[in-house]
Design a protein around this motif. Structure first.
Motif, mmCIF file in Angstrom:
data_model
loop_
_atom_site.group_PDB
_atom_site.id
_atom_site.type_symbol
_atom_site.label_atom_id
_atom_site.label_comp_id
_atom_site.label_asym_id
_atom_site.label_seq_id
_atom_site.Cartn_x
_atom_site.Cartn_y
_atom_site.Cartn_z
ATOM 1 N N VAL A 11 22.009 38.589 -27.001
ATOM 2 C CA VAL A 11 21.214 38.581 -25.776
ATOM 3 C C VAL A 11 21.080 37.132 -25.314
ATOM 4 C CG1 VAL A 11 19.029 39.185 -24.691
ATOM 5 C CG2 VAL A 11 19.923 40.613 -26.543
ATOM 6 N N ARG A 12 21.695 36.854 -24.189
ATOM 7 C CA ARG A 12 21.704 35.478 -23.659
ATOM 8 C C ARG A 12 20.473 35.203 -22.798
ATOM 9 N NH1 ARG A 12 26.805 33.279 -20.047
ATOM 10 N NH2 ARG A 12 25.739 31.621 -18.913
ATOM 11 N N GLU A 13 20.055 36.219 -22.057
ATOM 12 C CA GLU A 13 18.929 36.032 -21.140
ATOM 13 C C GLU A 13 18.301 37.378 -20.814
ATOM 14 O OE1 GLU A 13 18.067 33.948 -16.738
ATOM 15 O OE2 GLU A 13 20.105 34.062 -17.557
ATOM 16 N N ILE A 14 16.988 37.381 -20.638
ATOM 17 C CA ILE A 14 16.259 38.568 -20.194
ATOM 18 C C ILE A 14 15.440 38.170 -18.973
ATOM 19 C CG2 ILE A 14 14.570 40.347 -20.776
ATOM 20 C CD1 ILE A 14 15.287 39.931 -23.718
ATOM 21 N N THR A 15 15.624 38.886 -17.873
ATOM 22 C CA THR A 15 14.922 38.577 -16.630
ATOM 23 C C THR A 15 14.087 39.780 -16.212
ATOM 24 O OG1 THR A 15 16.772 37.174 -15.933
ATOM 25 C CG2 THR A 15 15.172 37.803 -14.255
ATOM 26 N N GLU A 16 12.793 39.573 -16.015
ATOM 27 C CA GLU A 16 11.937 40.653 -15.531
ATOM 28 C C GLU A 16 12.057 40.725 -14.014
ATOM 29 O OE1 GLU A 16 7.236 41.424 -15.191
ATOM 30 O OE2 GLU A 16 7.995 41.459 -17.252
ATOM 31 N N LEU A 17 12.575 41.829 -13.532
ATOM 32 C CA LEU A 17 12.733 42.037 -12.091
ATOM 33 C C LEU A 17 11.508 42.699 -11.480
ATOM 34 C CD1 LEU A 17 16.407 43.391 -12.146
ATOM 35 C CD2 LEU A 17 15.654 41.031 -11.794
ATOM 36 N N ALA A 18 10.833 43.525 -12.271
ATOM 37 C CA ALA A 18 9.626 44.247 -11.872
ATOM 38 C C ALA A 18 8.940 44.663 -13.165
ATOM 39 C CB ALA A 18 9.986 45.460 -11.012
ATOM 40 N N PRO A 19 7.698 45.144 -13.108
ATOM 41 C CA PRO A 19 7.016 45.536 -14.351
ATOM 42 C C PRO A 19 7.796 46.541 -15.197
ATOM 43 C CG PRO A 19 5.445 45.399 -12.563
ATOM 44 C CD PRO A 19 6.798 45.196 -11.946
ATOM 45 N N THR A 20 8.619 47.376 -14.573
ATOM 46 C CA THR A 20 9.382 48.371 -15.340
ATOM 47 C C THR A 20 10.885 48.135 -15.305
ATOM 48 O OG1 THR A 20 9.465 49.866 -13.442
ATOM 49 C CG2 THR A 20 7.618 50.149 -14.979
ATOM 50 N N LEU A 21 11.331 47.007 -14.767
ATOM 51 C CA LEU A 21 12.758 46.717 -14.663
ATOM 52 C C LEU A 21 13.085 45.364 -15.283
ATOM 53 C CD1 LEU A 21 13.523 47.789 -10.963
ATOM 54 C CD2 LEU A 21 14.184 49.026 -13.027
ATOM 55 N N LYS A 22 14.048 45.344 -16.197
ATOM 56 C CA LYS A 22 14.509 44.089 -16.785
ATOM 57 C C LYS A 22 16.032 44.036 -16.735
ATOM 58 C CE LYS A 22 10.783 42.889 -20.026
ATOM 59 N NZ LYS A 22 10.451 42.625 -21.460
ATOM 60 N N ARG A 23 16.538 42.822 -16.464
ATOM 61 C CA ARG A 23 17.978 42.597 -16.536
ATOM 62 C C ARG A 23 18.289 41.881 -17.848
ATOM 63 N NH1 ARG A 23 19.968 40.212 -11.470
ATOM 64 N NH2 ARG A 23 18.735 38.410 -12.069
ATOM 65 N N PHE A 24 19.259 42.431 -18.592
ATOM 66 C CA PHE A 24 19.676 41.858 -19.865
ATOM 67 C C PHE A 24 21.084 41.297 -19.692
ATOM 68 C CE2 PHE A 24 16.425 44.863 -20.853
ATOM 69 C CZ PHE A 24 15.749 44.358 -21.967
ATOM 70 N N THR A 25 21.251 40.024 -20.053
ATOM 71 C CA THR A 25 22.555 39.375 -20.005
ATOM 72 C C THR A 25 23.043 39.155 -21.429
ATOM 73 O OG1 THR A 25 21.968 38.240 -17.946
ATOM 74 C CG2 THR A 25 23.838 37.367 -19.185
ATOM 75 N N PHE A 26 24.257 39.619 -21.709
ATOM 76 C CA PHE A 26 24.837 39.514 -23.046
ATOM 77 C C PHE A 26 26.052 38.591 -23.021
ATOM 78 C CE2 PHE A 26 23.050 43.792 -22.565
ATOM 79 C CZ PHE A 26 22.165 43.839 -23.635
ATOM 80 N N GLU A 27 26.278 37.934 -24.167
ATOM 81 C CA GLU A 27 27.472 37.126 -24.359
ATOM 82 C C GLU A 27 28.097 37.514 -25.693
ATOM 83 O OE1 GLU A 27 26.096 33.122 -24.349
ATOM 84 O OE2 GLU A 27 24.959 33.312 -26.227
ATOM 85 N N PRO A 28 29.393 37.265 -25.877
ATOM 86 C CA PRO A 28 30.002 37.570 -27.180
ATOM 87 C C PRO A 28 29.286 36.806 -28.293
ATOM 88 C CG PRO A 28 31.690 37.150 -25.531
ATOM 89 C CD PRO A 28 30.391 36.751 -24.901
ATOM 90 N N ALA A 29 28.889 37.498 -29.338
ATOM 91 C CA ALA A 29 28.093 36.869 -30.400
ATOM 92 C C ALA A 29 28.877 35.813 -31.160
ATOM 93 C CB ALA A 29 27.572 37.940 -31.353
ATOM 94 N N HIS A 30 30.182 35.947 -31.196
ATOM 95 C CA HIS A 30 30.997 35.025 -31.991
ATOM 96 C C HIS A 30 31.955 34.223 -31.118
ATOM 97 C CE1 HIS A 30 29.267 37.083 -35.386
ATOM 98 N NE2 HIS A 30 29.773 38.238 -34.978
ATOM 99 N N GLY A 31 31.597 34.032 -29.856
ATOM 100 C CA GLY A 31 32.425 33.255 -28.965
ATOM 101 C C GLY A 31 33.540 34.074 -28.342
ATOM 102 N N GLU A 33 35.713 35.808 -25.209
ATOM 103 C CA GLU A 33 35.420 36.520 -23.976
ATOM 104 C C GLU A 33 35.371 38.026 -24.214
ATOM 105 O OE1 GLU A 33 38.602 35.199 -21.381
ATOM 106 O OE2 GLU A 33 37.223 33.785 -20.417
ATOM 107 N N PHE A 34 34.688 38.706 -23.299
ATOM 108 C CA PHE A 34 34.631 40.160 -23.342
ATOM 109 C C PHE A 34 35.918 40.756 -22.768
ATOM 110 C CE2 PHE A 34 29.818 39.767 -23.027
ATOM 111 C CZ PHE A 34 29.582 40.256 -24.307
ATOM 112 N N PRO A 35 36.209 42.033 -23.099
ATOM 113 C CA PRO A 35 37.290 42.739 -22.399
ATOM 114 C C PRO A 35 36.927 42.891 -20.924
ATOM 115 C CG PRO A 35 36.622 43.916 -24.391
ATOM 116 C CD PRO A 35 35.597 42.856 -24.157
ATOM 117 N N THR A 36 37.933 42.954 -20.075
ATOM 118 C CA THR A 36 37.687 43.163 -18.645
ATOM 119 C C THR A 36 37.108 44.562 -18.425
ATOM 120 O OG1 THR A 36 39.504 41.699 -18.049
ATOM 121 C CG2 THR A 36 38.735 43.232 -16.366
ATOM 122 N N ALA A 37 35.985 44.631 -17.730
ATOM 123 C CA ALA A 37 35.330 45.911 -17.459
ATOM 124 C C ALA A 37 35.581 46.308 -16.005
ATOM 125 C CB ALA A 37 33.833 45.820 -17.720
ATOM 126 N N PRO A 38 35.902 47.566 -15.740
ATOM 127 C CA PRO A 38 36.157 47.996 -14.361
ATOM 128 C C PRO A 38 34.865 48.199 -13.586
ATOM 129 C CG PRO A 38 36.328 49.853 -15.852
ATOM 130 C CD PRO A 38 36.090 48.644 -16.720
#
Length: 318
Positions: A11-31, A33-38
């Motif tokens: 978990v790289r970052e957690i942003t509270e957008l509203a009292p019931t909404l959060k955005r979670f940003t993830f990064e590869p734990a071991h460095g 890049e992620f696979p390309t997601a459609p």
């Protein structure tokens, strides 16, 4: 990467957008890049709360093709399997989680002349990646987001980056004030419609479009399941030689996995068909969006992730 094609993510970052909404940003734990997601892709998180293991699917809201980070937006809901509450209350920046490789059951039609996007509440999430993809390719797009008054400013901020490339509308008057039939009726030939949100909204879009003569192949919806509750029942796993008690507030799939039996699954929302299992005895309460009306009437298959028993007992070929 971990076993069986699972990604280890931090978990790289957690942003509270509203009292019931959060955005979670993830990064590869071991460095790396992620696979390309459609566009329209989703990931499944494995969440461990003591001895309890939960698996929840979430749409990716990060830009398609983004490989340094994945982002999801999670709503904390009272009636849930516990995953959203766990993410909101117990997951912190720096935590490492297991994430399944991205999958896609909800994709943009390459032949569409125009894309009509309809989101309801948290159903905005797959639309954000669609908008990013359409912005990059210059596709013609119209977006309608149904929202409560409280969340409208949040959705307005999320949609603002796409306002120059798409016709975007936010509706706060409820479904009764949303002229769905008029919207669908005035679309040009070659339009495809995509909807994600409460089941009532998705059903309304589907039925209204078909009644207006839209081809079924031009109507697309994304579902991660609806209400999971129901009366408790017993599932007999014939090949495994086990009897599993399914509680009123858990899914059949969760109960089977807790008993140590592996069952194939992908979306956990009744949309992909991966967990379809033969029923040998008992009546099924079908809650999926995969089986046809004829298949549901026959009662020979059940989608483990969302459907339940109508009676006290089911016997499954599992």
């Amino acid at each position: 990467m971990t076993a069986a094609g699972t990604l280890s993510v931090r978990v790289r970052e957690i942003t509270e957008l509203a009292p019931t909404l959060k955005r979670f940003t993830f990064e590869p734990a071991h460095g790396g890049e992620f696979p390309t997601a459609p566009a329209g892709g989703h990931v499944m998180l494995t969440l461990r709360d003591g001895g309890r293991v939960m698996k929840n699917a979430y749409s990716l809201v990060s830009a398609p093709g983004q490989r340094t980070r994945y982002e999801i937006i999670v709503r904390k809901v009272a009636q849930s399997r516990g995953g959203s509450a766990f993410l909101h209350a117990k997951v912190a920046t720096g935590d490492v989680l297991d994430m399944a490789m991205p999958s896609c059951l909800f994709s943009l039609a390459s032949t569409a002349k125009k894309h009509l996007l309809i989101g309801g509440g948290i159903g905005i999430t797959p639309m954000l990646s669609f908008l990013g993809e359409l912005k990059a390719r210059g596709g013609r797009c119209e977006m309608h987001q149904l929202s409560s008054m409280d969340e409208a400013p949040v959705f307005d901020r999320l949609l603002a980056p796409f306002g120059d490339d798409a016709e975007i509308h936010i509706h706060t008057g409820g479904r009764a004030a949303f002229d769905l039939a008029g919207l669908l009726a005035r679309q040009p030939l070659g339009t495809h419609v995509y909807v994600c949100g409460p089941h009532a909204l998705m059903d309304a879009v589907t039925s209204t479009a078909l009644a207006l003569g839209w081809p079924a192949g031009k109507v697309h919806k994304e579902s991660f399941g609806g209400a999971i509750g129901g009366l408790p029942f017993k599932a007999v796993l014939k090949r495994s030689g086990l009897e599993v008690e399914v509680k009123e507030n858990e899914t059949l799939l969760d109960a089977i996995e807790a008993a140590g039996v592996a069952a194939s699954c992908l979306c956990r929302g009744g949309a992909c068909g991966q967990c379809a299992t033969a029923v040998e005895e008992g009546e099924v309460d079908h809650r999926d969006d995969f089986l046809s009306a004829e298949e549901k009437a026959a009662g020979k298959l059940i989608m483990l992730c969302v459907s339940r028993a109508r009676g006290p007992r089911l016997v499954l070929d599992l």
